[in-house]
Design a protein around this motif. Structure first.
Motif, short mmCIF file in Angstrom:
data_model
loop_
_atom_site.label_atom_id
_atom_site.label_comp_id
_atom_site.label_asym_id
_atom_site.label_seq_id
_atom_site.Cartn_x
_atom_site.Cartn_y
_atom_site.Cartn_z
N THR A 240 14.45 2.88 -2.05
CA THR A 240 14.07 4.28 -2.20
C THR A 240 13.91 4.94 -0.83
O THR A 240 13.94 4.29 0.21
CB THR A 240 12.77 4.40 -3.00
N CYS A 241 13.70 6.27 -0.82
CA CYS A 241 13.80 7.01 0.44
C CYS A 241 12.58 6.89 1.34
O CYS A 241 12.67 7.07 2.55
CB CYS A 241 14.14 8.47 0.18
N GLY A 242 11.40 6.59 0.79
CA GLY A 242 10.23 6.37 1.63
C GLY A 242 9.51 7.64 2.04
O GLY A 242 9.52 8.01 3.21
N LYS A 243 8.82 8.29 1.11
CA LYS A 243 8.04 9.50 1.42
C LYS A 243 6.68 9.42 0.75
O LYS A 243 6.46 9.96 -0.34
CB LYS A 243 8.79 10.75 0.97
N PRO A 244 5.72 8.75 1.40
CA PRO A 244 4.40 8.55 0.79
C PRO A 244 3.42 9.69 1.06
O PRO A 244 2.21 9.48 1.00
CB PRO A 244 3.92 7.25 1.46
N ALA B 121 -2.51 6.38 -1.61
CA ALA B 121 -2.50 4.94 -1.85
C ALA B 121 -2.77 4.71 -3.33
O ALA B 121 -3.34 5.56 -4.02
CB ALA B 121 -3.57 4.25 -1.00
N ASN B 122 -2.34 3.57 -3.83
CA ASN B 122 -2.61 3.24 -5.23
C ASN B 122 -3.99 2.60 -5.37
O ASN B 122 -4.76 2.52 -4.40
CB ASN B 122 -1.51 2.36 -5.81
N ALA B 123 -4.30 2.16 -6.56
CA ALA B 123 -5.64 1.62 -6.83
C ALA B 123 -5.95 0.36 -6.03
O ALA B 123 -7.12 -0.01 -5.86
CB ALA B 123 -5.80 1.34 -8.33
N LYS B 124 -4.92 -0.28 -5.52
CA LYS B 124 -5.12 -1.48 -4.69
C LYS B 124 -5.17 -1.15 -3.20
O LYS B 124 -5.24 -2.05 -2.36
CB LYS B 124 -4.00 -2.49 -4.97
N GLY B 125 -5.08 0.14 -2.89
CA GLY B 125 -5.17 0.56 -1.50
C GLY B 125 -3.86 0.59 -0.76
O GLY B 125 -3.83 0.87 0.45
N PHE B 126 -2.74 0.35 -1.43
CA PHE B 126 -1.45 0.32 -0.74
C PHE B 126 -0.77 1.69 -0.81
O PHE B 126 -0.67 2.29 -1.88
CB PHE B 126 -0.52 -0.73 -1.33
N GLY B 127 -0.29 2.16 0.34
CA GLY B 127 0.43 3.42 0.38
C GLY B 127 1.41 3.56 1.52
O GLY B 127 1.99 4.62 1.71
N GLU B 128 1.62 2.50 2.28
CA GLU B 128 2.53 2.57 3.43
C GLU B 128 3.92 2.07 3.04
O GLU B 128 4.26 0.90 3.23
CB GLU B 128 1.97 1.77 4.60
N TYR B 129 4.69 3.00 2.47
CA TYR B 129 6.06 2.65 2.09
C TYR B 129 7.04 3.66 2.69
O TYR B 129 7.99 4.11 2.04
CB TYR B 129 6.21 2.57 0.56
N SER B 130 6.82 4.00 3.96
CA SER B 130 7.67 4.99 4.62
C SER B 130 9.10 4.50 4.81
O SER B 130 9.99 5.30 5.12
CB SER B 130 7.07 5.40 5.96
N ASP B 131 9.34 3.21 4.66
CA ASP B 131 10.70 2.68 4.68
C ASP B 131 11.24 2.43 3.28
O ASP B 131 12.30 1.81 3.09
CB ASP B 131 10.76 1.38 5.49
N GLY B 132 10.50 2.89 2.27
CA GLY B 132 10.96 2.80 0.90
C GLY B 132 10.56 1.51 0.20
O GLY B 132 10.07 0.56 0.81
N PHE B 133 10.76 1.51 -1.13
CA PHE B 133 10.59 0.31 -1.93
C PHE B 133 11.94 -0.39 -2.04
O PHE B 133 12.97 0.24 -2.29
CB PHE B 133 10.06 0.65 -3.33
N ILE B 134 11.93 -1.72 -1.88
CA ILE B 134 13.16 -2.49 -1.74
C ILE B 134 13.33 -3.44 -2.92
O ILE B 134 12.46 -4.29 -3.16
CB ILE B 134 13.13 -3.31 -0.44
N PRO B 135 14.42 -3.35 -3.68
CA PRO B 135 14.67 -4.35 -4.74
C PRO B 135 14.84 -5.73 -4.10
O PRO B 135 15.63 -5.90 -3.18
CB PRO B 135 15.98 -3.87 -5.38
N GLY C 181 3.86 -7.28 -3.57
CA GLY C 181 2.72 -6.39 -3.79
C GLY C 181 2.74 -5.16 -2.92
O GLY C 181 1.90 -4.27 -3.10
N THR C 182 3.68 -5.08 -1.98
CA THR C 182 3.75 -3.90 -1.12
C THR C 182 5.14 -3.25 -1.26
O THR C 182 5.41 -2.61 -2.27
CB THR C 182 3.44 -4.26 0.34
N THR C 183 6.00 -3.43 -0.28
CA THR C 183 7.27 -2.71 -0.32
C THR C 183 8.38 -3.44 -1.06
O THR C 183 9.37 -2.82 -1.44
CB THR C 183 7.76 -2.42 1.12
N ARG C 184 8.24 -4.74 -1.25
CA ARG C 184 9.28 -5.49 -1.95
C ARG C 184 8.93 -5.58 -3.44
O ARG C 184 7.86 -6.05 -3.80
CB ARG C 184 9.46 -6.87 -1.33
N VAL C 185 9.87 -5.11 -4.25
CA VAL C 185 9.67 -5.05 -5.69
C VAL C 185 10.73 -5.93 -6.36
O VAL C 185 11.92 -5.84 -6.04
CB VAL C 185 9.79 -3.60 -6.21
#
Length: 518
Positions: free
Chosen positions: A403-407, A428-442, A448-452
């Motif tokens: 994804t494009c990475g715009k948190p 950030a989400n309920a777990k405190g994570f919000g640093e995905y400026s490089d996107g979510f990666i399949p 639990g963070t950027t790798r899905v």
């Protein structure tokens, strides 16, 4: 006549290349010389660096006040007679009060008459970079307020097709990504996967003359309603077709397609969701209600072309996916600058906020997992769906591209006919994570963070959206059944992936944002 929100700002005539970008996104404007700052000693008009008045002091004081009402909101324009300096003073004070990194902005004089408010605004952001050397703030935009209000109403001004570009230099490769139902393009028989070969008498693939490039740009992005142009298209099967298209006012369908797919392990709901605007809520309610009636056991949400929009819609949609699995949980934690009060966490909303379902309990599938189709055009509010659901322990599988990475979030600010977008919060989400400026990666696994967990698959323009043979959808269905990515597409589909690699959906940067409701 109504001007279009899409235009060409960067036609590189010297390079004889057709370059497409969106107007209104201030980052593509040409800047003049930077104003000479006074070093904090003030100037002849009373400006003193570091000294600010309240932004409301200058709000709606305009060099050229509008009169009448908005055609979209029917609200009377609040403009009053002011000066160009008043408009810039508003932007200066508003930035100092609300910008997330206000203390990293160089304070510049707003009193230089030759500098427009829009050019001044482009300077009101941090110039720092990330550890990778990329700009820390790459999401600083403006656009005509009329265009912003049209988008919020789900209206565009064009032919009703969306482009995906794989090469903007000869031999150029411009394809139709999708077509709005009922639009001039749909009526003329334009389809996803059609390649644009010629516009009027000009060859889009090879044209190199200045006059030809200007004509092609005008044909792709006409400047007025009613403009008509002839297109030669090459269909997926290789055949040619000629269509004449006349630009009009297009009412977008934000849930472009929905269907129920029968599989050996139950029924799967599939929907294509392209924009987070107010009308999206009722469209989601209709589709989710249909899926409930059909007793679907899983859901595939296609966000590959969704640049974002209202956070509230992301929250509502997420509840309609997960229901009791997210009830009373935090969807999005809103973090503002140190001058602003701490905001309450944004919940998963279980009642409608807009339209026919305002204050009405929303339907839900109550799923504990969801399959999401993604691309580099999946941004902002769409990424908030991914992050918010994962934060509430709903399993998300990602099929497609990173994804494009715009948190970041925006409160768009209308002033004197221009709408400004400056970053005012991160989340950030309920777990405190919000640093995905490089996107979510399949990926093969979920960290639990950027790798899905999911599969990397390219867009497949050789098949219509909703066709179970389309590469992304086929992969999602196979992955759901077997947990396997490698065998999820056929050899012919793998060839398709190679053919349609690294294409870019033409979408203004002001449509790749997350908007917070006030």
């Amino acid at each position: 006549m109504k001007k279009f929100q899409y235009a060409i700002n960067g036609m590189a005539l010297s390079a004889l290349a057709l370059v497409l970008s969106a107007c209104g996104g201030g980052n593509s404007q040409v800047l003049g010389p930077k104003p000479a700052d006074t070093g904090g000693n003030g100037d002849n008009n009373g400006w003193v660096a570091g000294v600010y008045r309240d932004a409301d002091t200058f709000k709606n004081l305009c060099e050229a006040p509008r009169s009448g009402r908005s055609q979209f909101t029917n609200l009377t324009f609040p403009d009053k007679r002011g000066t160009r300096t008043d408009e810039k003073n508003f932007l200066r004070a508003w930035t100092n009060e609300t910008y997330l990194w206000f203390d990293e902005v160089t304070d510049r004089s707003p009193t230089i008459d030759s500098q427009t408010p829009q050019d001044y605004f482009l300077l009101l952001k941090t110039n720092r970079t990330t550890s990778s050397g990329a700009p820390k703030d790459n999401f600083h935009f403006y656009e005509p307020t009329e265009d912003a209000e049209a988008w919020e109403a789900g209206i565009s001004y064009d032919y009703g097709f969306r482009l995906k570009v794989y090469s903007s230099t000869p031999p150029r490769r411009y394809f139709i990504a999708y077509v709005e139902p009922g639009s001039p393009a749909a009526t003329a028989g334009v389809q996803r996967g059609d390649r644009i070969m010629k516009i009027d008498s000009y060859d889009l693939v090879t044209e190199e003359s200045n006059a030809g490039l200007m004509a092609l740009n005008e044909g792709l992005f006409p400047s007025e309603l009613g403009a008509a142009h002839n297109f030669e298209l090459q269909a997926v099967d290789g055949s040619s077709k000629m269509v004449s298209l006349q630009a009009g006012q297009i009412e977008s369908k934000t849930v472009l397609h929905s269907s129920v797919i029968d599989t050996d392990s139950g029924k799967v709901g599939y929907l294509v969701f392209n924009s987070h605007v107010e009308k999206s809520q009722d469209e989601w309610v209709t589709v989710i209600s249909q899926f409930k009636f059909a007793e679907v056991s899983d859901l595939i949400v296609d966000l590959r072309y969704n640049g974002g929009g209202l956070l509230s819609i992301a929250s509502l949609a997420s509840f309609m996916i997960a229901g009791t699995n997210v009830q009373d949980k935090v969807f999005y934690e809103q973090i503002q600058n140190s001058k602003q009060p701490r905001l309450e966490p944004f919940p998963f909303l279980d009642e409608g906020l807009y339209g026919l379902n305002k204050n009405v309990a929303l339907p839900s599938l109550h799923l504990n997992r969801v399959f999401i189709l993604s691309s580099e055009s999946t941004c902002s509010a769409s990424e908030a769906i991914i992050n918010g659901l994962r934060g509430a322990n709903v399993e998300v599988f990602l099929i497609g591209a990173t994804t494009c990475g715009k948190p970041y979030g925006f409160y768009p600010e209308d002033n004197c006919g221009t709408t400004y977008y400056t970053i005012q919060l991160k989340g950030a989400n309920a777990k405190g994570f919000g640093e995905y400026s490089d996107g979510f990666i399949p990926s093969n696994s979920d960290n639990g963070t950027t790798r899905v967990k999911g599969c990397s698959v390219e867009d497949d323009l050789n098949h219509q959206l909703g066709d179970s043979s389309e590469a992304m959808l086929a992969t999602a269905l196979r992955f759901r059944a077997t947990g396997n990515c490698a065998s999820a597409v056929t050899r012919s589909q793998q060839k398709t992936q190679a053919e349609f690699n690294n294409g870019e959906l033409i979408l203004p940067d002001t449509r790749k944002i997350m908007v917070l409701d006030r």
